[in-house]
Design an enzyme around this catalytic site. Structure first.
Site, mmCIF file in Angstrom:
data_model
loop_
_atom_site.group_PDB
_atom_site.id
_atom_site.type_symbol
_atom_site.label_atom_id
_atom_site.label_comp_id
_atom_site.label_asym_id
_atom_site.label_seq_id
_atom_site.Cartn_x
_atom_site.Cartn_y
_atom_site.Cartn_z
ATOM 1 N N VAL A 46 0.871 -1.173 0.000
ATOM 2 C CA VAL A 46 0.000 0.000 0.000
ATOM 3 C C VAL A 46 0.907 1.221 0.000
ATOM 4 O O VAL A 46 1.537 1.538 1.012
ATOM 5 C CB VAL A 46 -0.939 0.011 1.230
ATOM 6 C CG1 VAL A 46 -1.796 1.273 1.238
ATOM 7 C CG2 VAL A 46 -1.812 -1.231 1.253
ATOM 8 N N GLU A 47 1.019 1.867 -1.158
ATOM 9 C CA GLU A 47 1.901 3.022 -1.286
ATOM 10 C C GLU A 47 1.264 4.273 -0.700
ATOM 11 O O GLU A 47 0.058 4.323 -0.436
ATOM 12 C CB GLU A 47 2.244 3.263 -2.767
ATOM 13 C CG GLU A 47 3.091 2.167 -3.342
ATOM 14 C CD GLU A 47 3.499 2.420 -4.783
ATOM 15 O OE1 GLU A 47 4.383 1.713 -5.246
ATOM 16 O OE2 GLU A 47 2.922 3.315 -5.451
ATOM 17 N N CYS A 56 4.733 -2.394 3.049
ATOM 18 C CA CYS A 56 5.077 -3.555 2.232
ATOM 19 C C CYS A 56 3.996 -4.627 2.377
ATOM 20 O O CYS A 56 3.253 -4.651 3.359
ATOM 21 C CB CYS A 56 6.405 -4.139 2.686
ATOM 22 S SG CYS A 56 7.794 -3.017 2.505
ATOM 23 N N GLU A 58 4.447 -7.627 3.133
ATOM 24 C CA GLU A 58 4.747 -8.430 4.309
ATOM 25 C C GLU A 58 4.159 -7.807 5.579
ATOM 26 O O GLU A 58 3.730 -8.519 6.485
ATOM 27 C CB GLU A 58 6.268 -8.599 4.460
ATOM 28 C CG GLU A 58 6.910 -9.401 3.345
ATOM 29 C CD GLU A 58 7.286 -8.571 2.109
ATOM 30 O OE1 GLU A 58 8.034 -9.097 1.273
ATOM 31 O OE2 GLU A 58 6.829 -7.413 1.977
ATOM 32 N N CYS A 89 12.665 -7.867 0.897
ATOM 33 C CA CYS A 89 13.840 -7.057 1.239
ATOM 34 C C CYS A 89 14.327 -7.447 2.638
ATOM 35 O O CYS A 89 13.646 -8.187 3.364
ATOM 36 C CB CYS A 89 13.506 -5.574 1.172
ATOM 37 S SG CYS A 89 12.438 -4.990 2.513
ATOM 38 N N CYS A 92 11.904 -6.689 5.499
ATOM 39 C CA CYS A 92 10.770 -7.608 5.547
ATOM 40 C C CYS A 92 11.184 -9.005 5.992
ATOM 41 O O CYS A 92 10.418 -9.708 6.651
ATOM 42 C CB CYS A 92 10.064 -7.632 4.201
ATOM 43 S SG CYS A 92 9.176 -6.084 3.890
#
Length: 133
Positions: A46-47, A56, A58, A89, A92
């Site tokens: 969700v940006e 992210c 995750e 990443c 996460c």
């Protein structure tokens, strides 16, 4: 729990990816994990216009884990816009580690790996417990 249906997990991650909110990067991510009690939890990215507060996939997955009853993650898959498996990443991986059974499995770009392989010598709750003693 040794029988992991990776196709089912990948399908759940792909379904979550389609719900992602990514108007800035247009890079949608979906994640799905098998929980120790047999449930599957999902998350999507969700940006936010203030990029630093973007969530992210995750993060959403771990939130659903706790909202739906807790437990520990047994197996995990993350996919991108094209449905291709991607690697979480480092941040996460740390998040997943804290909520994973020992040896949790991840489908990665280089095959099935354990959480310990993708985050060796991880720092976690046990380290804090030892320090408190």
């Amino acid at each position: 729990m040794t029988d992991i249906d990776w196709d089912e997990l990948r399908a759940a991650a792909t379904e979550a990816m389609h719900r992602a909110y990514a108007p800035y990067s247009r890079y949608k991510v979906g994640a799905a994990a098998l929980v120790s009690d047999g449930r599957i939890v999902q998350g999507c990215n969700v940006e936010n216009a203030s990029y630093g507060v973007t969530l992210c996939a995750e993060c959403g997955l771990v939130s659903e884990l706790h909202m739906s009853g807790g437990g520990q993650l047994v197996a995990f898959v993350c996919v991108n816009n094209d449905g291709h498996t991607i690697m979480p990443c480092g941040r996460c991986r740390q998040l997943l580690f804290e909520h994973a059974v020992p040896g949790m499995l991840l489908e990665t770009v280089s095959g099935i790996r354990t959480i310990d392989e993708v985050l060796p010598d991880a720092f976690g709750p046990r380290d804090l417990e030892e320090a408190a003693r």
